[in-house]
Scaffold this motif. Structure first.
Motif, short mmCIF file in Angstrom:
data_model
loop_
_atom_site.label_atom_id
_atom_site.label_comp_id
_atom_site.label_asym_id
_atom_site.label_seq_id
_atom_site.Cartn_x
_atom_site.Cartn_y
_atom_site.Cartn_z
N VAL A 15 0.83 -1.20 0.00
CA VAL A 15 0.00 0.00 0.00
C VAL A 15 0.87 1.26 0.00
CG1 VAL A 15 -1.75 1.27 1.31
CG2 VAL A 15 -1.89 -1.22 1.12
N GLU A 16 1.95 1.21 0.75
CA GLU A 16 2.86 2.35 0.87
C GLU A 16 4.23 1.82 1.29
OE1 GLU A 16 2.97 6.67 3.10
OE2 GLU A 16 2.09 4.99 4.18
N VAL A 34 11.19 5.64 -4.17
CA VAL A 34 10.72 4.48 -3.42
C VAL A 34 9.69 3.65 -4.20
CG1 VAL A 34 9.47 3.73 -1.34
CG2 VAL A 34 11.33 5.39 -1.14
N PRO A 35 8.68 4.25 -4.85
CA PRO A 35 7.70 3.43 -5.58
C PRO A 35 8.32 2.56 -6.68
CG PRO A 35 6.87 5.66 -5.29
CD PRO A 35 8.31 5.67 -4.86
N ASN A 36 9.50 2.90 -7.17
CA ASN A 36 10.16 2.07 -8.18
C ASN A 36 10.51 0.68 -7.68
OD1 ASN A 36 10.09 4.26 -9.91
ND2 ASN A 36 12.21 4.85 -9.56
N ALA A 37 10.61 0.52 -6.36
CA ALA A 37 10.99 -0.76 -5.78
C ALA A 37 9.88 -1.80 -5.84
CB ALA A 37 11.45 -0.58 -4.33
N PHE A 38 8.66 -1.37 -6.15
CA PHE A 38 7.55 -2.33 -6.21
C PHE A 38 6.55 -1.98 -7.31
CE2 PHE A 38 6.75 0.84 -2.98
CZ PHE A 38 5.43 1.20 -3.14
N ASP A 39 7.06 -1.41 -8.41
CA ASP A 39 6.18 -0.98 -9.50
C ASP A 39 5.97 -2.03 -10.59
OD1 ASP A 39 8.65 -0.96 -10.76
OD2 ASP A 39 8.58 1.15 -11.35
N LEU A 68 7.71 -1.48 4.32
CA LEU A 68 6.55 -1.75 3.47
C LEU A 68 5.31 -1.82 4.34
CD1 LEU A 68 8.09 -4.77 1.50
CD2 LEU A 68 8.40 -2.32 1.06
N ASP A 69 4.26 -1.15 3.92
CA ASP A 69 2.97 -1.18 4.63
C ASP A 69 1.99 -1.98 3.78
OD1 ASP A 69 0.52 -0.69 5.88
OD2 ASP A 69 0.83 1.48 6.04
N LEU A 70 1.48 -3.07 4.33
CA LEU A 70 0.53 -3.92 3.62
C LEU A 70 -0.91 -3.47 3.85
CD1 LEU A 70 2.17 -7.41 4.35
CD2 LEU A 70 2.56 -5.85 2.41
N GLY A 71 -1.10 -2.39 4.62
CA GLY A 71 -2.43 -1.83 4.83
C GLY A 71 -3.18 -2.43 6.00
N GLU A 72 -2.98 -3.71 6.23
CA GLU A 72 -3.58 -4.44 7.35
C GLU A 72 -2.74 -5.69 7.58
OE1 GLU A 72 -7.54 -5.30 6.01
OE2 GLU A 72 -6.90 -6.92 4.75
N PRO A 73 -2.85 -6.32 8.74
CA PRO A 73 -2.04 -7.51 8.99
C PRO A 73 -2.35 -8.62 7.98
CG PRO A 73 -2.93 -6.66 11.05
CD PRO A 73 -3.61 -5.91 9.93
N LYS A 74 -1.29 -9.23 7.49
CA LYS A 74 -1.38 -10.35 6.54
C LYS A 74 -0.48 -11.47 7.06
CE LYS A 74 -3.43 -7.90 3.17
NZ LYS A 74 -4.74 -8.14 2.65
N THR A 75 -0.80 -12.69 6.67
CA THR A 75 0.06 -13.82 7.00
C THR A 75 1.08 -13.96 5.88
OG1 THR A 75 -1.72 -14.90 8.20
CG2 THR A 75 0.13 -16.28 7.54
N ARG A 150 20.64 -0.76 -4.35
CA ARG A 150 19.59 -0.52 -5.33
C ARG A 150 18.61 -1.69 -5.29
NH1 ARG A 150 24.00 0.88 -9.81
NH2 ARG A 150 24.90 -0.78 -8.62
N ILE A 151 17.36 -1.38 -5.01
CA ILE A 151 16.31 -2.40 -4.97
C ILE A 151 15.42 -2.18 -6.18
CG2 ILE A 151 14.32 -3.29 -3.72
CD1 ILE A 151 15.74 -2.50 -1.12
N SER A 152 15.35 -3.18 -7.05
CA SER A 152 14.58 -3.01 -8.29
C SER A 152 13.18 -3.61 -8.23
CB SER A 152 15.35 -3.59 -9.48
OG SER A 152 15.56 -4.97 -9.31
N GLU A 153 12.96 -4.58 -7.36
CA GLU A 153 11.61 -5.15 -7.29
C GLU A 153 11.43 -5.91 -5.98
OE1 GLU A 153 8.11 -4.66 -8.69
OE2 GLU A 153 9.81 -3.99 -9.85
N ILE A 154 10.25 -5.71 -5.37
CA ILE A 154 9.90 -6.40 -4.13
C ILE A 154 8.50 -6.99 -4.30
CG2 ILE A 154 9.40 -6.17 -1.66
CD1 ILE A 154 11.14 -3.61 -1.68
N THR A 155 8.34 -8.24 -3.89
CA THR A 155 6.99 -8.82 -3.78
C THR A 155 6.87 -9.50 -2.43
OG1 THR A 155 7.66 -10.87 -4.88
CG2 THR A 155 6.66 -9.18 -6.27
N VAL A 156 5.66 -9.48 -1.90
CA VAL A 156 5.34 -10.07 -0.61
C VAL A 156 4.24 -11.09 -0.84
CG1 VAL A 156 4.53 -9.62 1.74
CG2 VAL A 156 5.89 -7.88 0.54
N SER A 157 4.43 -12.30 -0.31
CA SER A 157 3.41 -13.33 -0.52
C SER A 157 3.17 -14.15 0.74
CB SER A 157 3.78 -14.24 -1.69
OG SER A 157 5.02 -14.86 -1.46
#
Length: 158
Positions: A15-16, A34-39, A68-75, A150-157
């Protein structure tokens, strides 16, 4: 095969995200990037400023990162991070009850760590969290002889 097996892990939207430098609260590296790290585009990236002489942030600080803010708690089970150059980093998570962005490194628990340019950091046990810290602890040398992360991409799962 069940629908869940076909779908694979759930990807969570970021989210942010904000820079995190506890050595210089309010200090900034490149907040506009910063947004480039997860665009979704691996050709764009967020980067730190240059550090001179030592890969450990010029021996000036213990690390830098992105919250990283996921907006709400996630597992969360896995944090995937692509970096430009071999970078040592940690996957850290705030506790499940934390509802405001943490401001200290100690507010995050170490979940996993690794080094390289392609990181798949998996928790031994899934963690419930809203806030994840991607914490760089050792930087690669750039073509100009200086060190920068340099961080080019982040994903959270999960």
């Amino acid at each position: 095969m069940s629908e869940e097996e076909v779908a694979g892990p759930e990807l969570y939207p970021i989210v942010e995200a904000v820079e995190f430098d506890p050595a210089v609260p309010g200090g900034s590296q490149n907040p506009e990037a910063v947004p480039n790290a997860f665009d979704g585009d691996p050709d764009t990236f967020w980067h730190t400023k240059n550090f001179y002489g030592y890969s450990t942030f010029g021996n000036l600080k213990d690390g830098l990162g992105l919250i990283l803010d996921l907006g709400e708690p996630k597992t969360v089970e896995t944090l995937t991070v692509q970096t430009v150059g071999d970078t040592a980093l940690e996957f850290r998570a705030a506790g499940p009850a934390v509802t405001t962005r943490p401001s200290q490194l100690d507010d995050f628990e170490l979940v996993a760590q690794g080094s390289g340019s392609s990181h798949t950091l998996t928790a031994e046990e899934p963690v419930t969290t809203r806030f994840i810290l991607v914490w760089m602890t050792d930087l690669p040398m750039g073509s100009d002889g200086n060190y920068r992360g340099r961080i080019s991409e982040i994903t959270v799962s999960g």
